[in-house]
Design a protein around this motif. Sequence first.
Motif, PDB file in Angstrom:
ATOM      1  N   PRO A 171       0.593  -1.273  -0.088  1.00 32.61           N
ATOM      2  CA  PRO A 171      -0.065  -0.080   0.106  1.00 32.61           C
ATOM      3  C   PRO A 171       0.828   1.221   0.052  1.00 32.61           C
ATOM      4  O   PRO A 171       0.572   2.282  -0.672  1.00 32.61           O
ATOM      5  CB  PRO A 171      -0.717  -0.225   1.200  1.00 32.61           C
ATOM      6  CG  PRO A 171      -0.823  -1.579   1.603  1.00 32.61           C
ATOM      7  CD  PRO A 171       0.342  -2.225   1.023  1.00 32.61           C
ATOM      8  N   ALA A 172       1.981   1.292   0.617  1.00 38.96           N
ATOM      9  CA  ALA A 172       2.853   2.663   0.767  1.00 38.96           C
ATOM     10  C   ALA A 172       3.189   2.816  -0.728  1.00 38.96           C
ATOM     11  O   ALA A 172       3.414   3.989  -1.345  1.00 38.96           O
ATOM     12  CB  ALA A 172       3.977   2.176   1.607  1.00 38.96           C
ATOM     13  N   ASP A 173       3.759   1.702  -1.522  1.00 40.18           N
ATOM     14  CA  ASP A 173       4.041   2.128  -2.766  1.00 40.18           C
ATOM     15  C   ASP A 173       3.021   2.584  -3.715  1.00 40.18           C
ATOM     16  O   ASP A 173       3.279   3.272  -4.703  1.00 40.18           O
ATOM     17  CB  ASP A 173       4.789   0.643  -3.296  1.00 40.18           C
ATOM     18  CG  ASP A 173       6.348   0.397  -2.873  1.00 40.18           C
ATOM     19  OD1 ASP A 173       6.951   1.290  -2.191  1.00 40.18           O
ATOM     20  OD2 ASP A 173       6.874  -0.807  -2.976  1.00 40.18           O
ATOM     21  N   ASP A 174       1.808   1.801  -3.619  1.00 38.17           N
ATOM     22  CA  ASP A 174       0.589   2.325  -4.033  1.00 38.17           C
ATOM     23  C   ASP A 174       0.412   3.732  -4.035  1.00 38.17           C
ATOM     24  O   ASP A 174       0.232   4.461  -5.224  1.00 38.17           O
ATOM     25  CB  ASP A 174      -0.293   1.126  -3.395  1.00 38.17           C
ATOM     26  CG  ASP A 174      -1.679   1.664  -4.341  1.00 38.17           C
ATOM     27  OD1 ASP A 174      -1.606   2.406  -5.150  1.00 38.17           O
ATOM     28  OD2 ASP A 174      -2.726   0.827  -3.895  1.00 38.17           O
ATOM     29  N   SER A 175       0.422   4.255  -2.962  1.00 37.69           N
ATOM     30  CA  SER A 175       0.104   5.601  -2.739  1.00 37.69           C
ATOM     31  C   SER A 175       1.044   6.612  -3.208  1.00 37.69           C
ATOM     32  O   SER A 175       1.008   7.492  -3.815  1.00 37.69           O
ATOM     33  CB  SER A 175      -0.252   5.830  -1.076  1.00 37.69           C
ATOM     34  OG  SER A 175       1.032   5.661  -0.397  1.00 37.69           O
ATOM     35  N   ARG A 176       2.426   6.183  -2.964  1.00 36.81           N
ATOM     36  CA  ARG A 176       3.465   6.890  -3.579  1.00 36.81           C
ATOM     37  C   ARG A 176       3.366   6.977  -5.042  1.00 36.81           C
ATOM     38  O   ARG A 176       3.687   8.133  -5.627  1.00 36.81           O
ATOM     39  CB  ARG A 176       4.929   6.281  -3.223  1.00 36.81           C
ATOM     40  CG  ARG A 176       5.220   6.465  -1.846  1.00 36.81           C
ATOM     41  CD  ARG A 176       6.584   5.630  -1.458  1.00 36.81           C
ATOM     42  NE  ARG A 176       7.795   6.158  -2.445  1.00 36.81           N
ATOM     43  CZ  ARG A 176       8.688   5.802  -2.855  1.00 36.81           C
ATOM     44  NH1 ARG A 176       8.724   4.412  -2.618  1.00 36.81           N
ATOM     45  NH2 ARG A 176       9.600   6.261  -3.294  1.00 36.81           N
ATOM     46  N   LEU A 177       3.175   5.748  -5.806  1.00 39.35           N
ATOM     47  CA  LEU A 177       3.122   6.051  -7.300  1.00 39.35           C
ATOM     48  C   LEU A 177       1.820   6.713  -7.791  1.00 39.35           C
ATOM     49  O   LEU A 177       2.014   7.474  -8.690  1.00 39.35           O
ATOM     50  CB  LEU A 177       2.994   4.569  -8.026  1.00 39.35           C
ATOM     51  CG  LEU A 177       2.838   4.461  -9.304  1.00 39.35           C
ATOM     52  CD1 LEU A 177       4.236   4.897  -9.884  1.00 39.35           C
ATOM     53  CD2 LEU A 177       2.612   2.959  -9.729  1.00 39.35           C
ATOM     54  N   GLN A 178       0.851   6.488  -6.855  1.00 39.82           N
ATOM     55  CA  GLN A 178      -0.375   7.596  -7.371  1.00 39.82           C
ATOM     56  C   GLN A 178      -0.024   9.065  -7.067  1.00 39.82           C
ATOM     57  O   GLN A 178      -0.378   9.862  -8.074  1.00 39.82           O
ATOM     58  CB  GLN A 178      -1.472   7.162  -6.358  1.00 39.82           C
ATOM     59  CG  GLN A 178      -2.393   6.111  -6.722  1.00 39.82           C
ATOM     60  CD  GLN A 178      -3.286   6.342  -7.923  1.00 39.82           C
ATOM     61  OE1 GLN A 178      -3.128   7.373  -8.351  1.00 39.82           O
ATOM     62  NE2 GLN A 178      -4.521   5.474  -8.079  1.00 39.82           N
ATOM     63  N   SER A 179       0.834   9.334  -6.027  1.00 38.36           N
ATOM     64  CA  SER A 179       1.244  10.494  -5.887  1.00 38.36           C
ATOM     65  C   SER A 179       1.944  11.253  -7.197  1.00 38.36           C
ATOM     66  O   SER A 179       1.730  12.191  -7.469  1.00 38.36           O
ATOM     67  CB  SER A 179       1.727  10.795  -4.435  1.00 38.36           C
ATOM     68  OG  SER A 179       2.388  12.241  -4.361  1.00 38.36           O
ATOM     69  N   ILE A 180       3.105  10.440  -7.569  1.00 37.73           N
ATOM     70  CA  ILE A 180       3.969  10.721  -8.517  1.00 37.73           C
ATOM     71  C   ILE A 180       3.349  10.662  -9.786  1.00 37.73           C
ATOM     72  O   ILE A 180       3.543  11.556 -10.797  1.00 37.73           O
ATOM     73  CB  ILE A 180       5.125   9.620  -8.552  1.00 37.73           C
ATOM     74  CG1 ILE A 180       6.097   9.524  -7.291  1.00 37.73           C
ATOM     75  CG2 ILE A 180       6.120   9.962  -9.940  1.00 37.73           C
ATOM     76  CD1 ILE A 180       6.921   8.439  -7.234  1.00 37.73           C
ATOM     77  N   LEU A 181       2.127   9.972 -10.216  1.00 40.96           N
ATOM     78  CA  LEU A 181       1.578  10.029 -11.318  1.00 40.96           C
ATOM     79  C   LEU A 181       0.801  11.254 -11.324  1.00 40.96           C
ATOM     80  O   LEU A 181       0.653  12.176 -12.478  1.00 40.96           O
ATOM     81  CB  LEU A 181       0.434   8.768 -11.532  1.00 40.96           C
ATOM     82  CG  LEU A 181       1.069   7.539 -11.672  1.00 40.96           C
ATOM     83  CD1 LEU A 181       0.013   6.555 -11.473  1.00 40.96           C
ATOM     84  CD2 LEU A 181       1.399   7.429 -13.353  1.00 40.96           C
TER      85      LEU A 181
END
Length: 557
Positions: free
Chosen positions: A422-432
């Motif tokens: 989930p941490a990578d998930d939210s980070r990637l959404q933020s970067i996108l």
Amino acid sequence: MGMRPPTTAPGQHLGFHDRLQALRQDSSSGSSIFSGSPTPPLPAIAENWEVHSAHSVFSDSASSCGSDTFTDMNSPLPPFDSLDNFARSAPELHEVKQLQMDPLEGFAKDPYEEDIATTREIFAPTSALSRSSSYPDPTSAFLSPSGSGGSPYDFTVPPFSEYTTRESRRGLLDHFCNVLSHLIVFKEESGNPFRQMVLPMAQKSPPLLNAIYAISSAHLEHRGLHVEERALDLHSKALSGLQNLIAHKDEGNRDEVLAVIILMLYYEVVRSGSSTVLNSHLRGALSIMRERRGKRSPTSAFLERAFRYFDVASALSFGSSPMSGTILAPTAQDFNTMPDRSAMAAVDTLFGLVADLWPLIHRLASLVDVKRNLEKQELASPGHEKANNMRSDFETNTSSIELALHQWIPKIPAVVVATENPADDSRLQSILNNAEAHRQAAFVFLYRNLLSQPRTSAKVQTSAKQALQTCLRVVIFSGPMAALVWPLFTAACEAVEDNDRNVARTVFRHLETRQGMNNIVTAWEVCEEIWRRSDAGQVDVEWRDVAQELGREVIFG
């Protein structure tokens, strides 16, 4: 802002990660920022929330947005395996659904979320500053790492003692490594280049070491923390050492010189310093890069890419063309790829997901001087063949850039599916969302600065609204916030409705709390003054004129 409705049990506090969970639930409801229906209030946090994979956040075939995935408030891009076939089209202004007056309405406040102010008082130091757990608190900069749990009589070497014997300076090094270096990159899975490449050079380079001290001291001073040595004094020592390095430069110390200059550029961002000084540093860096004859080391490649970022960012700041005539698109060797199939492997350390968008933004910045020369020629010789040819070339360039912006999508391999962390998930959404904010801000820059469309035009307002909403999603997903000032400021300056301005204020407040840099404060102050003058009846207020009258300089970075 008024009182928020209670959505939690007494004493319970919900932060960004809880908001993320609620927003994902909202994503599965099928609501869209472009739909015609009224925006429902953000839901309260459900007790039994099931963690989905990153892929399901982008596209849940059973319950998500379906064909409206891209336009969903919380899913700015389609699933990875459909990016290549995704048709980009700009919505009409009336199709962009308004956010509610308070973008985070319905959620408990973070400790620092007081009523929005528009002056520097909101940035006074406070113990209530809240941060994501991924980012250390700057107030801990002078605390040494905890011991191994052995005997209290064991001898331990203080951290960074190989660099200096002074405790205060070891604290500054600790702040650079454990706070600042996290804030200016998008990922660190394969290491942080500022710690891996820049810091080791500083052990044998007093000017580079003083540059690190200076930027750390400046960051702490902005937070209102007492530092034994003033940032200005340390900065003067670094500049003096830099002059000596340049006077005796050779092929062997070019990376050292370039590293000092790059840190001096970051210093100007943290302090919101002088455009004259920043441009002088950029010219020095460009001169060194042009004189390089030997093969580039990984450190050289990293520092030169950092320069290319600052070159374009400063051109956008000062309304000039980039100093480098061209900018190369990133190659495979510019990315520190990861051995697994995580989507984070596609994220660039410095540029996030906008590495291949940066050449387009470089072209946009370069056209500012072209437009200026065109207007002079048309004024001096209206209807002249030379002026007509210049106008034709200018229109061709702007049309090709507009088309390229419509077609641009982040370069994420179709075979990549993010991990179920989930941490990578939210980070990637933020970067996108950060990448999409840059694209929308580029549209705003194109329409306003180059094509001179009025602030209230549909194209300007559509792109500005979408840019602000993607900036807000960067905050909601609580990922990296590096490089967000330019898209946020560019869109916020064009905001005419209270809802959009409130979104901008929300993002400014959270961005400054996370990053702690004075250029964010300056940008916010200039925005507020632009809004005030616009509401007073002034038409097409130019932000650089406003900044000059306020005695400020907005530096993007």
